[in-house]
Design an enzyme around this catalytic site. Structure first.
Site, PDB file in Angstrom:
ATOM      1  CD  GLN A 191      -3.546  -4.391   6.547  1.00 29.54           C
ATOM      2  OE1 GLN A 191      -3.724  -3.330   5.958  1.00 29.54           O
ATOM      3  NE2 GLN A 191      -3.902  -5.549   6.017  1.00 29.54           N
TER       4      GLN A 191
ATOM      5  CE  LYS B 238      -3.850  -2.390   2.227  1.00 30.26           C
ATOM      6  NZ  LYS B 238      -4.649  -2.632   3.442  1.00 30.26           N
TER       7      LYS B 238
ATOM      8  CG  ASP C  97      -9.438  -0.094   4.868  1.00 29.53           C
ATOM      9  OD1 ASP C  97      -9.150  -0.537   3.743  1.00 29.53           O
ATOM     10  OD2 ASP C  97      -8.703  -0.218   5.869  1.00 29.53           O
TER      11      ASP C  97
END
Ligand code: GUN
Length: 292
Positions: free
Chosen positions: A96, A52, A119
Site C-alpha cells: 500500500q 481489500k 497493482d
C-alpha cells in the site's frame, strides 16, 4: 442522465469472480491468495487495505495482511517482498502506498515480481500496457474501463480528455482510452495545461483524476458528455458520524444535469477499483498474463 453505478457493477464483477473461484476449488485447485503489505497507520491506507482484505473474503480468496511500523527499514521490506516472490502459495502482492519518506517507492515497486504485481505498478507491466501486450492493468484504470464497457458507452472516434497525469490513474488511462478497440482521441491535461476549459468543452468523455475537490464545473462540460470522477478528497463535515465526507473532482450538482452518463462519489469508481484488484489476483492465480 444515467448514473454509472460502481457499487452494483462491482458486486456483479465480484460475483463472477466468486463463481470462478468455486470452479477452481471444485477442480482441485487452490484458492487465489493475495498478500498486502501495510506500513504505518495512515487512516486512508488502513481503510483501503481493510476493504481489500474484506473483499478477498467475499470472493473466497485467501488473504494475508503484513503490517509494519513506520520505522521499518527499506532493506527489511525488500527482503519480505523477495520472500513473497518466492512463495508459490501467494499469487498476488500489493504494497500500500504512500510509504514513509525513508523508503523508496520505486525500489519497492520494482522488487515485486511482475507476475505477482496485481497493482500493475511495475515498469514491466506499465511498459507492456503501453505496448498493448498482456499485462496487469492497475486497478482504478481497469475499473473505469469495466464501467465503460458494461454500460456500453460509445468510444470509437470520440474525444476523451483525461485530467491528471499520475502514474496510477491519468497516464495509464490515457493509454487505455487510445488503445485499439477503444479508439478515442485522447488529450491528457495536467497542471500546466492552458485553456483547460475550452479543451474540456470539446470532450465526449472526461476523466477527472487530478485530486482537487469539485474542480470540474458545469460550464466546463458539453451537453451529453460522459464524466468519470476519480477524485476522493476527504473534507471535514459536521453532517457525518466520522466527521468527514468524500468529495470527487467533479461538482456533481452542476455537472450531472448536462451529462449522458456520470459516476457518483462515493459509489462510482471507488468500488470498481477493489473489484479490479480481485480480478487481477484471479488472473495471477490462473497465470493468464505470464504463462510461467
Ligand atoms: N495507494 C492509493 N491507491 C493505491 C493502490 O491502488 N494500490 C496501492 N498499493 N496503494 C495505493
Amino acid at each position: 442522465m444515467i448514473r454509472l453505478d460502481g457499487k452494483q457493477t462491482s458486486a456483479t464483477l465480484k460475483k463472477e469472480i466468486a463463481e470462478e473461484v468455486e470452479k477452481m476449488v471444485a477442480n482441485g485447485q487452490k484458492r487465489p491468495h493475495l498478500a498486502a503489505i501495510l506500513v504505518g497507520h495512515d487512516g486512508a491506507s488502513e481503510t483501503y487495505v481493510g476493504s481489500k482484505v474484506k473483499s478477498c473474503e467475499q470472493v473466497g480468496f485467501t488473504s494475508t495482511l503484513l503490517r509494519y511500523e513506520n520505522t521499518v527499514s527499506e532493506e527489511e521490506l525488500l527482503q519480505k517482498i523477495e520472500e513473497i516472490n518466492l512463495n508459490d502459495d501467494i499469487d498476488g502482492l500489493i504494497v500500500q502506498l504512500p510509504l514513509p519518506a525513508h523508503i523508496s517507492e520505486e525500489k519497492v515497486t520494482e522488487k515485486i515480481d511482475p507476475r505477482k504485481d496485481v497493482d500493475g505498478f511495475h515498469p514491466q507491466n506499465m511498459g507492456r500496457l503501453a505496448l498493448g501486450s498482456p499485462c496487469f492493468v492497475s486497478a482504478t484504470p481497469h475499473g473505469i474501463m469495466e464501467l465503460i464497457a458494461r454500460y456500453n458507452i460509445e468510444t470509437s472516434g470520440k474525444k476523451c480528455v483525461v485530467i491528471g497525469r499520475s502514474n496510477i490513474v491519468g497516464r495509464p488511462m490515457s493509454i487505455l482510452m487510445s488503445q485499439k478497440g477503444i479508439d478515442t482521441t485522447v488529450t491528457l491535461c495536467h497542471s500546466r495545461t492552458q485553456n483547460l476549459k475550452e479543451i474540456c468543452l470539446e470532450a465526449d468523455i472526461i476523466i477527472a483524476a487530478l485530486g482537487k475537490a469539485e474542480f470540474l464545473k458545469g460550464d466546463m462540460v458539453k451537453e451529453g458528455a460522459t464524466v468519470i470522477d476519480v477524485g476522493i478528497t476527504r473534507v471535514p463535515s459536521d453532517k457525518t458520524k466520522s466527521g468527514w465526507k468524500l468529495l470527487g473532482d467533479v461538482d456533481f450538482a452542476e455537472v450531472a444535469p448536462k451529462c449522458s452518463h456520470i459516476t457518483p462519489v462515493p459509489g462510482g469508481v471507488g468500488p470498481m477499483t477493489i473489484a479490479s484488484l480481485l480480478f487481477n489476483t484471479l488472473k495471477a492465480a490462473k497465470k493468464e498474463v505470464y504463462s510461467k
